[in-house]
Design a protein around this motif. Sequence first.
Motif, PDB file in Angstrom:
ATOM      1  N   MET A   1       0.851  -1.201   0.000  1.00  0.00           N
ATOM      2  CA  MET A   1       0.000   0.000   0.000  1.00  0.00           C
ATOM      3  C   MET A   1       0.883   1.246   0.000  1.00  0.00           C
ATOM      4  O   MET A   1       1.998   1.217   0.484  1.00  0.00           O
ATOM      5  N   ASP A   2       0.368   2.330  -0.542  1.00  0.00           N
ATOM      6  CA  ASP A   2       1.077   3.606  -0.542  1.00  0.00           C
ATOM      7  C   ASP A   2       1.461   3.999   0.891  1.00  0.00           C
ATOM      8  O   ASP A   2       0.663   3.865   1.806  1.00  0.00           O
ATOM      9  N   THR A   3       2.692   4.495   1.093  1.00  0.00           N
ATOM     10  CA  THR A   3       3.173   4.770   2.443  1.00  0.00           C
ATOM     11  C   THR A   3       2.321   5.795   3.183  1.00  0.00           C
ATOM     12  O   THR A   3       1.968   5.607   4.338  1.00  0.00           O
ATOM     13  N   GLU A   4       1.985   6.885   2.509  1.00  0.00           N
ATOM     14  CA  GLU A   4       1.218   7.923   3.208  1.00  0.00           C
ATOM     15  C   GLU A   4      -0.198   7.459   3.517  1.00  0.00           C
ATOM     16  O   GLU A   4      -0.778   7.823   4.540  1.00  0.00           O
ATOM     17  N   LEU A   5      -0.747   6.659   2.631  1.00  0.00           N
ATOM     18  CA  LEU A   5      -2.071   6.092   2.875  1.00  0.00           C
ATOM     19  C   LEU A   5      -1.992   5.143   4.067  1.00  0.00           C
ATOM     20  O   LEU A   5      -2.848   5.161   4.958  1.00  0.00           O
ATOM     21  N   ASP A   7       0.207   5.283   6.482  1.00  0.00           N
ATOM     22  CA  ASP A   7       0.388   6.118   7.677  1.00  0.00           C
ATOM     23  C   ASP A   7      -0.965   6.594   8.195  1.00  0.00           C
ATOM     24  O   ASP A   7      -1.225   6.592   9.399  1.00  0.00           O
ATOM     25  N   ARG A  24      -9.214   1.576   7.533  1.00  0.00           N
ATOM     26  CA  ARG A  24      -9.069   1.623   6.074  1.00  0.00           C
ATOM     27  C   ARG A  24     -10.289   2.286   5.448  1.00  0.00           C
ATOM     28  O   ARG A  24     -10.168   3.137   4.570  1.00  0.00           O
TER      29      ARG A  24
END
Lengths: 196, 196
Positions: A1-5, A7, A24
């Motif tokens: 998954m995208d890192t900022e998402l 986070d 989520r």
Amino acid sequence: MDTELDDLVQALRCLPGVGGKSARRMALHLLERDREGARRLARAVDAAVENIGHCSVCRTLTSAETCERCLDPDRDDQVLCVVESPGDVMAIEAATDFNGRFHVLLGRLSPLDGIGPEELGLDRLEERLRQQGTEELILATNTSVEGEVTAHYLAEMAGRLGIRATRIAQGIPSGGELEYTDAGTLAHALSGRRDY
Amino acid sequence: MDTELDDLVQALRCLPGVGGKSARRMALHLLERDREGARRLARAVDAAVENIGHCSVCRTLTSAETCERCLDPDRDDQVLCVVESPGDVMAIEAATDFNGRFHVLLGRLSPLDGIGPEELGLDRLEERLRQQGTEELILATNTSVEGEVTAHYLAEMAGRLGIRATRIAQGIPSGGELEYTDAGTLAHALSGRRDY
């Protein structure tokens, strides 16, 4: 998954009752449907953490030095209601027309956890009782074991000061059925019966 | 209630599934028990809203120009899975070992709401199908009426391009009981039966 998402999902899990799936769902909702709400949320959390502390008089949560309730001259100084947490103050305010003063312990007596009268600042409460001319101390701590112990301690303090102490009623909750009520509650309900 | 506290409670209500009582509980939790978590939450929400947009290739949520999945050279270009939302991508990734490409519609065909093929960017998907050498288009839109309509439209598009279109299976969910399954699901399960 995208890192900022990721986070964001992890950060949302610090909210009570929010697990991985809910976090989520919340993250996707904020990003896909309500970015304005998300910005407002970030600002509100920041402002609250930065500015909200405890009232210098009653110790509830407030962004002022002294909370609105303590500053309100129309409240009855003679009645003081002691509760464990700021949430209890809100619950009582929302459900009743109580118009006296509050005192928030921010905890309960719990010797096993090292929380005694000093840690709860009960000397400060005693000071307040003396100065404010309180005539009735309402003991609205929880009906858990620790809450009862705390109420007992406060009742003795009130007795020493010649102040009347009252305890919130314990019994069957509204809409409750006797058959499914636990023994302790039922015993309280019977012994606490009143003229009808 | 204190204004900033009230602002926080109201702001928390923008989260899905969070009503007045939960919001109050969350606000009190953050302020009384987890101010560090609250700060982290505010930062994560801000960063996500600021930086996360849609992937230039598959349109899922990402903070990069193109998402990790689209950049991954090890994924199979011949299989493309079409879903409605970024949450569907995550669900499939979490539950399966699917290793092809994704395409996120960010919606579904819904003529009544004015959402046609253009609004869903289906011309872009067609372009992608041509360029990428896709051999199988997996239709993983929801099994709602609009999801079915969308799948039907995409299947025709694939047919025109000589690409095999497959639809995710519909039937009894795992652990389900036939007796309590709705008629539509049961009909799908029976007609979709396979050799055992």
